[in-house]
Each structure stands twice: as C-alpha cells, then as structure tokens.
Design an enzyme around this catalytic site. Structure first.
Site, PDB file in Angstrom:
ATOM      1  N   GLU A  74     -22.536 -11.757 -12.445  1.00  0.00           N
ATOM      2  CA  GLU A  74     -22.093 -13.093 -12.874  1.00  0.00           C
ATOM      3  C   GLU A  74     -20.857 -13.587 -12.117  1.00  0.00           C
ATOM      4  OE1 GLU A  74     -21.862 -12.807 -17.157  1.00  0.00           O
ATOM      5  OE2 GLU A  74     -24.036 -12.645 -17.358  1.00  0.00           O
ATOM      6  N   GLU A 133     -30.598  -9.906 -16.444  1.00  0.00           N
ATOM      7  CA  GLU A 133     -29.925  -9.743 -17.742  1.00  0.00           C
ATOM      8  C   GLU A 133     -30.143 -10.947 -18.641  1.00  0.00           C
ATOM      9  OE1 GLU A 133     -25.671  -8.634 -17.817  1.00  0.00           O
ATOM     10  OE2 GLU A 133     -25.504  -9.908 -19.592  1.00  0.00           O
TER      11      GLU A 133
END
Length: 540
Positions: free
Chosen positions: A276, A364
């Site tokens: 991320e 994810e």
C-alpha cells in the site's frame, strides 16, 4: 308467610314468577346448536396463481362468534399475507354467512405451497381447517454452454496471509487444514508473508515458508517498510518514503531475504516492492508516488534475483501506479505480476496488464462487519445469516475478479475470527474451519493452480446467476454463484464431450460444502442451485 296479609302474599308470588321467567329467558341466549364451518363449495380446488392475488371464501356459523387465521405451511412456504375480517359471527343468530377475503403473495420458488387456514369459535369448542394450495413457479431450464476451446487467463491460485505482526504463525495442523487438498481441507495455494524490516525476524518465518513449500503453495513476501535508516522520516511507522539514494540498498536487502530463506531450505516465489504505497499508515508503512514507483521498478527492480517481482499493491488497486511501468518496455520487463488491494474500489478489468502479458493478483482484502472500528458488530452471538451475507460479498468479489481475467485472489489473515480458520476469539474455536473458509474453498479446493478459465455462456441471464468455468487435470470445473434470494432449479450445463461423472459442492448459510452426485445425460449435467449460495461442479 302465613301471617302476612293476603295482598302481600300475592305480591311475593308475582315477583317470584317474574324472576323465574326472566331467568329462563336469559338462559335462552346460550347457543343450543352452535356450528361453524367453511362452505366447501367456495374453497378453491385449483392451485392459486404463482403471481399472488386475492380470493374469497364463505364461512357459515350458528350461535357463535369466531376468529380466523393463516396456519402453518404444510409444504413449501407460507404465502398468505392477510385475512379480513379477522373475526365475525353472532351468538344470537343461526346460519349466518360471512365472506372472508384472503390476500396471498407470489411464489418465486419451484415448490408448491400448501398453507392452512383455520377458523375457531370464541365461545365453543368448534373449529374447521382447510388447506389452500399455490402453484409452483414453472421450471425454466437455464442452459449454460461450456466451451473449452475459448480460453482466458491461467489461474495462479487462491490464498491468504500468515500472521503479519508477531510470531503466532500458522501451526503445522493449521497449515495442513488450510493448504491440504483432502476431503476436509481448504485447498489454498498461496501464502502471503511479511518481509520484515528487521532481519532478526527472518528466522522465525522459516518454518512457515517451508511448510507452504511442502504443500506446493506459492509464497508471496511483502515488505511493509524498508529499514528506518533509509527512509525520509527515519522510522518504519507513520509513512515516510524510501530515499532514492537507498533504492539500490533496498534491492540488496530484498535479495538478502530471498537468499537467506533459500539457505534455510525455504523458497520465496514472489516478492513485492511495497504494501500500500498510497496509504500513509500510522503503523508500519512506506509511501511512494507513482513516479517514484516507476523509477524504482525501471531502474532498480531488475536487480532482484531468485523470485518474481510484484507491484504496486495499491490500497484500492489504483492502476495509475503501474500504467507507466507497463507502457515502458524496460520497466515492464522488470515486473512480472501486477498486484493490488480492494479497499473501497479497484475491482475492474485491467486490459493493459493483460495486453502486456502480466498476471494480475488481488493480494489483500478483508471484510469483518467493520468490527475493527465497532467491536460489537461481531461477537460470539453474531448470527450465521449475518456472517454469510457478508461472506457472499467475498464470493461475488472472487467471481468478478476471475471474470475480469485476474489470476489470483489472496485474502487477509487465514486464521482470524472473520476469516477461514478460527483464532479462538469472538465465539470461534482456534483451528476450526469457519463459514468463510468453506466459501473460499469452493474456488481454492477445486480450481487448482494452472487451471485455465474457459467460456461459460448463460443463455438466460434473468436468473441472476454468476458463472465461471475452468479446465485442468482432465476436468471441467464450473463455479456458480447465486446472489439472489430465489432458488434456481434446472441449471443445465452443456458440455462439448460426453460426461462420465459430475459432483456438485454447495456452501450456503445452511450447509458447508455439501456434496451431491449428479446424473449426467450424455453431454448434459443438470443441477439445482439454491438461493444465496456458491456451488462448484466438478465434471469428468
């Protein structure tokens, strides 16, 4: 009495006579021949319409008041929604008739509905019962043509993450359950682990990776942050960026991790650049702009050896993080897999990645009824329906990802109260397969790495079914998701060759991977699909 005057005696006997007479008349209001029944000639003998409607039935009664109600369903479901009047009759009248209006709803199922209607006397031990019958919805075959000659992506697998922080990794028995392919296992084929910024953590991860290797499971290692000394904020937490002067150092660090694991007999198949990069997390993390990610991949990622390279694991699969990479021949050559997460957005096709021959991995996502922010949303008393309704969101997401030509789907933790195996919290038992685990296994257990998605064409899309099909190991595997509240019977799978055997497995709110042997008819296999379910059919 004998001493009373004569006129008083007459008064006394007159009053007594009136009292007895009145008492006798009062007693006459009690029904002598009370009766209560439906008038049979008004009770419908034909099945009522599947569309719903209103019917009228006559009730005959004498010297009684009564109530009427809809009773239990003797078959199918209750379908009577209103009866008026709810009560009527008279304790003083004989042979009274009352017209009763019954409103009923539609029948969307393929099962006939039979429901009781009951009248009961308020004052007497009298009642009558009839059964109203509603027709089943006609079964319209849903033809699905399976064409193995039309192919799409090759499946890399389905998986989840090990414990990311701490050392409470999956136990040996939990790994067997998660990655095994036996009758009671989940069949996951990808394990995601954290590439720690502290080398002291590496040794503790060796057995987890070796355990995954033993099950022929791919291992994806993702860094949450480079070492703090190479970052702009001199900390692994709170965002900050990797200084360009240390890009090469970080490539060496990744290589050292791969080599260390290899020296311990543990194989890492894929490494990510960063988790991320577009999220400034208060915990461990590192930020990259799109241009910084492009620079790192083009000019440095080619130095990563011993594992495939994945980027960029954006929070919501922001394709801007990899568009420039894919459009640059040098950068694209340094990148093997496009990865991303699905928090808030990102579930859509990525034609540029497919055009450039890159695999697409969802690396994810989690759904937990927002219990991280509101713990009361998920407790030991949370109902199965609530959990299953959210699990169906995951199921639909997986199916959509496959239809978008993605190659892998990786959930967050494998072992967590909202995941595949219980962790002992919020009413779960550690190591026990949870409802969401069974849902994931509908894909992971049957659609194996190396299988190829093929065309499954549904002729009648009004049913709402979402269907994908795959081929591999001389099998055809069809995954059917029914997100509606209506059963869909008679789904006919039309294959290109004669079918020798077919087995269906279904997970829903009520069953966990329930097995059913189907009866093939030459090239056809017919299966009934229940509401709010995922069914996988294995055809040989």
């Amino acid at each position: 009495m004998n001493n009373l005057p004569k006129y008083m005696k007459w008064c006394f006997w007159g009053i007594l006579f009136l009292f007895v007479a009145c008492s006798k008349n009062s007693g006459d209001i009690v029904p002598k021949n009370a009766s209560l029944s439906f008038i049979e000639s008004t009770v419908p003998l034909e099945e009522l319409s599947t569309d719903g409607g209103t019917i009228s039935i006559e009730v005959e009664s004498s010297y009684t008041t009564w109530n009427i109600k809809a009773g239990d369903a003797k078959e199918g479901q209750k379908f009577i929604t209103q009866i008026t009047p709810a009560n009527a009759g008279s304790a003083y009248e004989e042979n009274t008739q009352t017209s009763v209006s019954i409103i009923y709803g539609s029948n969307l199922t393929s099962t006939q509905n039979r429901q009781q209607v009951i009248i009961s006397s308020v004052t007497d031990n009298l009642s009558d019962t009839i059964v109203i019958i509603q027709a089943a919805k006609p079964v319209v075959k849903q033809n699905v043509t399976i064409d193995p000659s039309i192919t799409y992506q090759t499946v890399s697998g389905f998986g989840g993450a090990n414990a990311i922080w701490g050392t409470d990794y999956l136990s040996s028995s939990e790994m067997d359950l998660a990655f095994g392919t036996g009758d009671n296992d989940l069949g996951l084929s990808i394990l995601r682990v954290r590439l720690s910024s502290d080398k002291n953590d590496w040794a503790g991860l060796v057995n987890s990776i070796k355990g995954a290797n033993a099950h022929h499971v791919k291992v994806l290692a993702t860094p949450w942050s480079p070492p703090a000394v190479w970052k702009s904020n001199n900390s692994v937490d709170g965002g900050g960026s990797l200084l360009e002067t240390h890009y090469a150092d970080f490539v060496n660090y990744i290589n050292e991790f791969i080599q260390y694991m290899s020296s311990q007999g543990a194989t890492v198949d894929v490494v990510s650049i960063q988790n991320e990069p577009d999220w400034k997390a208060p915990y461990e993390g590192c930020e990259y702009t799109t241009s910084e990610m492009f620079n790192f991949v083009k000019n440095y990622a080619g130095g990563i050896k011993g594992a495939k390279v994945l980027a960029a694991e954006s929070l919501n699969f922001n394709q801007a993080y990899t568009d420039d990479i894919l459009n640059d021949p040098v950068a694209a050559d340094n990148l093997d897999i496009i990865g991303g997460h699905l928090y808030g957005a990102g579930l859509e096709p990525y034609p540029l990645a497919v055009q450039k021959g890159k695999e697409i991995w969802m690396t994810e996502h989690l759904l937990n009824l927002d219990s991280g922010n509101n713990p009361d949303n998920w407790t030991g008393n949370t109902g199965v329906k609530t959990i299953w309704d959210e699990s169906m969101k995951m199921v639909r997401e997986i199916q959509t990802a496959m239809m978008d030509n993605w190659n892998a789907y990786i959930w967050w933790y494998i072992r967590r109260y909202y995941s595949f195996l219980g962790d002992g919290e919020r009413g779960t038992t550690r190591g026990q397969i949870l409802k969401r685990g069974y849902a994931m296994s509908q894909f992971a257990k049957f659609v194996r790495p190396g299988y190829v998605r093929i065309q499954a064409r549904l002729e009648n899309t009004s049913s709402g079914l979402i269907i994908t099909a795959y081929k591999g190991d001389n099998k055809i595997v069809v995954a059917i998701v029914n997100p509606t509240n209506v059963d869909v019977p008679g789904v006919n799978l039309i294959n290109s060759t004669v079918v020798s055997s077919a087995v269906a497995y279904t997970t829903s709110e009520f069953v966990n991977r329930k097995m059913e042997n189907l009866t093939p008819d030459n090239t056809n296999v017919t299966v009934d699909i229940t509401a709010n379910s995922v069914t996988t059919i294995v055809i040989e």
